[in-house]
Each structure stands twice: as C-alpha cells, then as structure tokens.
Design a protein around this motif. Structure first.
Motif, short mmCIF file in Angstrom:
data_model
loop_
_atom_site.label_atom_id
_atom_site.label_comp_id
_atom_site.label_asym_id
_atom_site.label_seq_id
_atom_site.Cartn_x
_atom_site.Cartn_y
_atom_site.Cartn_z
N ARG A 187 -9.05 -6.99 -46.42
CA ARG A 187 -7.87 -7.67 -45.87
C ARG A 187 -7.42 -7.04 -44.56
NH1 ARG A 187 -2.51 -7.29 -49.20
NH2 ARG A 187 -2.61 -5.28 -48.17
N ASP A 193 -7.93 -13.11 -45.80
CA ASP A 193 -6.49 -13.14 -45.61
C ASP A 193 -5.74 -12.62 -46.84
OD1 ASP A 193 -6.11 -14.72 -42.93
OD2 ASP A 193 -7.68 -15.76 -44.06
N THR A 195 -6.71 -10.72 -50.94
CA THR A 195 -7.68 -10.30 -51.95
C THR A 195 -6.94 -9.98 -53.24
OG1 THR A 195 -7.55 -8.00 -51.18
CG2 THR A 195 -9.33 -9.37 -50.27
#
Length: 239
Positions: A187, A193, A195
């Motif tokens: 990320r 964007d 996780t």
C-alpha cells in the motif's frame, strides 16, 4: 457489512476446502501439500461476495460488479489476467480486487510465491494503465490475504541472508509478521490502494484475527467506500 458477516465468510473457506479435499479423495485423486483442498476453487467466494455487496449497496448496478465472468483485464507484460472482483462505471474500470490464501503445512515454500504474485499483478496492471490499455480512470486496486494460524506460521524465525544483510524489519519475524509487512508496503508503495490481512485456524469455531488493524477488515472496507464516493452514488451507512 458487519464484522460477524466477515468472520463467517472466512470460516466458510475452511468448510469449502475440506469439502473439496474430500471429493478429490473419493474420486481417487490426491494432491500433495493439501493442494487438493483448493484446486477446486470457490473457497474464497463468500469473501468475494461480501466485498461485491459493498459496491452494490453503494449503488453500482449488478452487471457492473463482476466476480464470476468477464473479470479478465489487460496486462502489459502478459495479454490478460483474471481478477477476483472487477467493478466498472460507465465503461471505466473502478476497482479490481485480488483474494488469496496461504495454508500449511509448508509456509516457507510458498511465501515468496505469494509475494511475487501480489507484486507482479499490481505492477502489470499499473503499467497497462500507464500505456492506455485501461481507459482514463486510474484503477483502484485491492488485495486480501487469508493466512492459516498454525505453529509454523506464528513461530518467529530468522530469514536467511545471502550476499547482503536483510532488511532489519524482518528480523525474528513469523510468516504472519512478514505478511503484515508485505501488506503495509504494498500500500505505501502505491501498488495497491488498500490491503487486508486476516488469519484463522482451521479448527472449528476458531476466531478470525486481524494481526494489524492498519491492514484489517474495517480499514479495507472503508477504503472501498471512499472509492465509491468518488462516483456520486448513494452511500450505505458505515457500521
């Protein structure tokens, strides 16, 4: 979507694994390393359905939220790749989500494979976008990983170093710890964007855990909802 629904979906993955493994044995087929429990697929379907529902509740039409078919997206280093959940808006790619799992008995053999899959899939799609293969919207990418809680995945160890010393962050870490680092860095590096990492034992009624809330279930769903807000659709109430 509440925490209880998420946990039930995680638990269902174990039931499906066991069912698939039993069917293979009855059919006279065996796979090594417990692979027979997953080669039939579908073990993460319940989680995929829950995530799809977040987009549906936000107002996206059902034919724009895809999980079974039409989930192939173009790559740059390969022609296409199937993602587990693909969401469109007026012909543009809104989101693509990958769901993976890692169960024993062998964690060491497959740990690097899971890392390489996650990194490679994101880089491939990001580069495809950079080369104009995915429309004008920068796609939102999500990654969900379910890891089995077992002595081998929870036991701290020292990764082998080669010519150069390893990153100190990995010193005396378990495989679960290393997956936390992976999810955070995927990320922070902008590959994904959002996780999400969850762990659970295969024992009946075992709790579902979130090793680090920064990459936990509420944060992941919140990130999805933030994405949907960019399109001006009706928003559900956050639990």
């Amino acid at each position: 979507m509440d925490q209880r629904s998420w946990e039930a979906a995680v638990r269902s993955s174990w039931d499906i694994r066991e069912s698939q493994a039993a069917k293979k044995l009855l059919g006279g087929k065996t796979d090594t390393g417990g692979r027979g429990a997953v080669t039939g697929g579908a073990h993460l379907d319940a989680l995929t359905t829950l995530l799809a529902q977040v987009f549906l509740d936000a107002g996206f039409p059902r034919d724009a939220v895809r999980s079974k078919s039409k989930v192939e997206l173009p790559g740059y280093f390969r022609p296409t790749k199937k993602w587990d959940l693909v969401v469109l808006h007026e012909g543009e790619l809104v989101a693509a989500i990958e769901l993976k799992s890692h169960v024993g008995p062998s964690f060491g053999n497959n740990f690097n494979n899971r890392n390489e899959e996650a990194i490679g899939s994101a880089i491939d799609l990001r580069r495809a976008y950079d080369h104009g293969l995915l429309g004008r919207l920068r796609p939102w990418l999500g990654y969900v990983l379910l890891v089995e809680e077992a002595p081998a995945s929870l036991r701290p160890g020292m990764p082998r170093s080669g010519t150069f010393p390893i990153d100190p962050a990995f010193t005396k870490t378990s495989y679960v710890d290393r997956y936390v680092i992976l999810c955070k860095r995927l990320r922070s590096a902008g590959l994904y964007d959002a996780t999400c990492l969850v762990t659970s034992s295969r024992e009946a009624d075992a709790p579902v855990r979130q090793p680090d809330l920064e990459v936990g279930f509420p944060a992941f769903v919140g990130a999805i909802m933030d994405r949907t807000e960019e399109f001006g659709v009706v928003q559900p109430k956050r639990n």
